[in-house]
Enzyme design. Structure first.
Site, PDB file in Angstrom:
ATOM      1  N   HIS A  56      -9.839   4.618  -7.501  1.00 36.90           N
ATOM      2  CA  HIS A  56      -9.400   3.613  -8.478  1.00 36.90           C
ATOM      3  C   HIS A  56     -10.354   3.524  -9.668  1.00 36.90           C
ATOM      4  O   HIS A  56     -10.547   2.457 -10.251  1.00 36.90           O
ATOM      5  CB  HIS A  56      -9.237   2.241  -7.817  1.00 36.90           C
ATOM      6  CG  HIS A  56      -8.219   2.209  -6.728  1.00 36.90           C
ATOM      7  ND1 HIS A  56      -6.862   2.073  -6.976  1.00 36.90           N
ATOM      8  CD2 HIS A  56      -8.335   2.314  -5.388  1.00 36.90           C
ATOM      9  CE1 HIS A  56      -6.196   2.088  -5.826  1.00 36.90           C
ATOM     10  NE2 HIS A  56      -7.073   2.248  -4.851  1.00 36.90           N
ATOM     11  N   ASN A 134      -1.261  -1.656  -3.833  1.00 31.26           N
ATOM     12  CA  ASN A 134      -0.785  -0.541  -4.656  1.00 31.26           C
ATOM     13  C   ASN A 134       0.606  -0.853  -5.185  1.00 31.26           C
ATOM     14  O   ASN A 134       1.198  -1.882  -4.859  1.00 31.26           O
ATOM     15  CB  ASN A 134      -0.733   0.752  -3.834  1.00 31.26           C
ATOM     16  CG  ASN A 134      -2.122   1.285  -3.496  1.00 31.26           C
ATOM     17  OD1 ASN A 134      -3.076   1.065  -4.226  1.00 31.26           O
ATOM     18  ND2 ASN A 134      -2.221   1.980  -2.375  1.00 31.26           N
TER      19      ASN A 134
END
Length: 510
Positions: A56, A134
């Site tokens: 990320h 997500n």
């Protein structure tokens, strides 16, 4: 002593006999703190990069607010939870939402075929609540001990420094539970058009707890008011020619124009228990809860209305953790959630520092009072109580005291032998991927097959054959089309035996 460099060990040189499962109390019970192999593995993994996030790394963010409806579906929210952030109708809770890609580095393109992070920090009146998920509602693996292996396989080759399809599928071929996520990511749903037209999901299963201490399992989802839009590979390639940060620009510009993106926050609810009537375990994060059986129940709306004043101070130093919960929202025994709960906060202490919660972007909006002291980069001490000389508890000299419990405590019932367990409900590893394939429109299937064929051509034959075997067991047409497109011998693939140690597709272990 004979050295054997082919056998896996931990960093103390101890042989690793099981690298597939955490030790837990029974198959569905919680993991235990004495999981030394896992603790060593995940804490080292958390420290593999500095200062960039290991995963990320590429991200953008915005401030906003969450407005609760005070209901969950048609029921008062208090029926299910005592969390004030969800139960007080009309209340607005400040939030900070960070979007991200997963595998790529900080300057990688936002057109990557990759899941997207959707991490929210709610600054509630009861302290911070982090919901770290997500865009897609599932994940590749269901046991946290496999997370470092998965990311290593998906990241660039340590010798060539290139992301290689064979490494990705070499990992996937040994984990049939990944097929569902592969079917989503390699389809036209694998590249979100931007962040404003993207769903969000907790992925993991949590619990809601009411004032009586009664709990239900739940999953959180965020549905964009603008609808969902994705890019084909061709569209993504065209955008990438001109802009590697198109989604960041799109979000920033929209907020500056006053076009504030909005999502409806929903929950799915299921009774707390084992659910033998389901062909999947609801704690398995590689599976979706069918929405016709467990509908999305609206609980509030999420609006983003302000860009960060400084990207580094806010977006980059924002630190999220799945263990950051408020009263009324609790952990389930989801093994990915339990592993993430250690890993995420451990990563922040390493990446940002032990006092990361003193930074304005991470600090709760309410007063804090702890007995924790010092550490690198501490710039204040959050003292409390009547006597600043007392930094321990309990004390009769005016130190801090325990807070009264706000309701009846939820006490999950747990029983089982301590061991390393894999879920016995594995039929849905193939079922849900096949169902997803059959729900695609023909053009979506064409795109999925084209992406997989291109990948298969870059893999050695043994991986090709096993992957076709997997796809065929998801859906015969699925496997046949991948085999034909990549020139793989379907009959040879179907002669392969089931994976060692795993049941045949469609059969759960007894």
């Amino acid at each position: 002593m004979t050295e054997d460099n082919k056998s896996l060990t931990n960093r103390q040189g101890h042989p690793v006999h099981n690298n597939q499962s955490l030790r837990s109390v029974g198959e569905r019970g919680p993991a235990t703190l004495e999981n030394y192999q896992f603790l060593e593995k995940i804490t080292h993994f958390d420290r593999e990069r500095i200062p960039e996030r290991v995963v990320h790394a590429r991200g953008t963010a915005a401030h906003g607010y969450f407005e609760a409806y005070g209901k969950i579906g048609d029921e008062p929210a208090t029926t299910y939870t005592r969390a004030k952030v969800l139960t007080e109708a009309g209340s607005r809770t400040p939030v900070f939402l960070r979007f991200s890609t997963v595998i790529g580095a900080k300057e990688s393109p936002e057109t990557a075929r990759d899941p997207r992070g959707f991490a929210i920090k709610f600054y509630t009146v009861e302290g911070n609540w982090d919901l770290v998920g997500n865009n897609l509602k599932i994940f590749f693996i269901r046991d946290a001990i496999k997370f470092p292996d998965m990311i290593h396989a998906f990241k660039p080759d340590p010798l060539s420094n290139r992301q290689e399809p064979w490494r990705f599928y070499d990992f996937v071929q040994h984990h049939p539970e990944s097929l569902h996520m592969v079917t989503w990511v390699k389809s036209p749903w694998g590249i979100p058009a931007n962040y404003r037209h993207m769903e969000g999901s907790s992925v993991n299963t949590y619990k809601l707890v009411n004032a009586k201490g009664e709990a239900v399992l739940c999953k959180f989802s965020f549905e964009p008011r603008l609808g969902v839009k994705n890019l084909t590979s061709e569209q993504a390639a065209e955008i990438q020619k001109h802009d590697v940060g198109h989604a960041t620009r799109d979000l920033y510009d929209a907020i500056e124009r006053g076009e504030y993106p909005e999502w409806e926050m929903c929950v799915q609810i299921m009774a707390d228990g084992e659910h033998p009537e389901l062909d999947f375990d609801p704690l398995d994060d590689t599976k979706r809860w069918p929405e016709d059986r467990f509908p999305l129940l609206p609980v509030g709306r999420l609006v983003l209305d302000r860009n960060p004043s400084n990207v580094f101070a806010e977006t980059e130093q924002a630190a999220f953790g799945t263990g950051v919960l408020v009263d009324g929202i609790d952990f389930s025994d989801d093994k990915m959630l339990q592993g993430r709960t250690l890993s995420y906060s451990d990563t922040q202490r390493y990446r940002v520092g032990p006092n990361y919660l003193q930074l304005p972007i991470n600090a709760p909006k309410r007063l804090t009072a702890t007995n924790q002291r010092d550490g690198q980069m501490a710039f204040y001490v959050d003292t409390g109580g009547e006597n600043p000389h007392v930094n321990y508890e309990p004390s009769s000299q005016g130190g801090l005291k325990e807070s009264p419990y706000p309701g009846t405590e939820h006490t999950p019932w747990v029983e089982g032998n301590l061991g390393r367990y894999q879920t016995v409900k594995t039929a849905a590893d193939y079922t849900q991927a096949g169902e997803r394939y059959r729900t695609f429109e023909e053009w979506e299937r064409d795109d999925l097959i084209a992406n997989l064929v291109a990948d298969m051509k870059a893999c050695p034959e043994d991986i090709q054959l096993r992957m076709v075997w997997h796809f065929w067991h998801c859906d015969e047409d699925y496997g046949r089309r991948v085999a034909e497109g990549a020139g793989i011998d379907l009959e040879k693939a179907l002669m392969l035996p089931p994976l060692e140690g795993k049941p045949a597709p469609g059969k759960d272990r007894s």
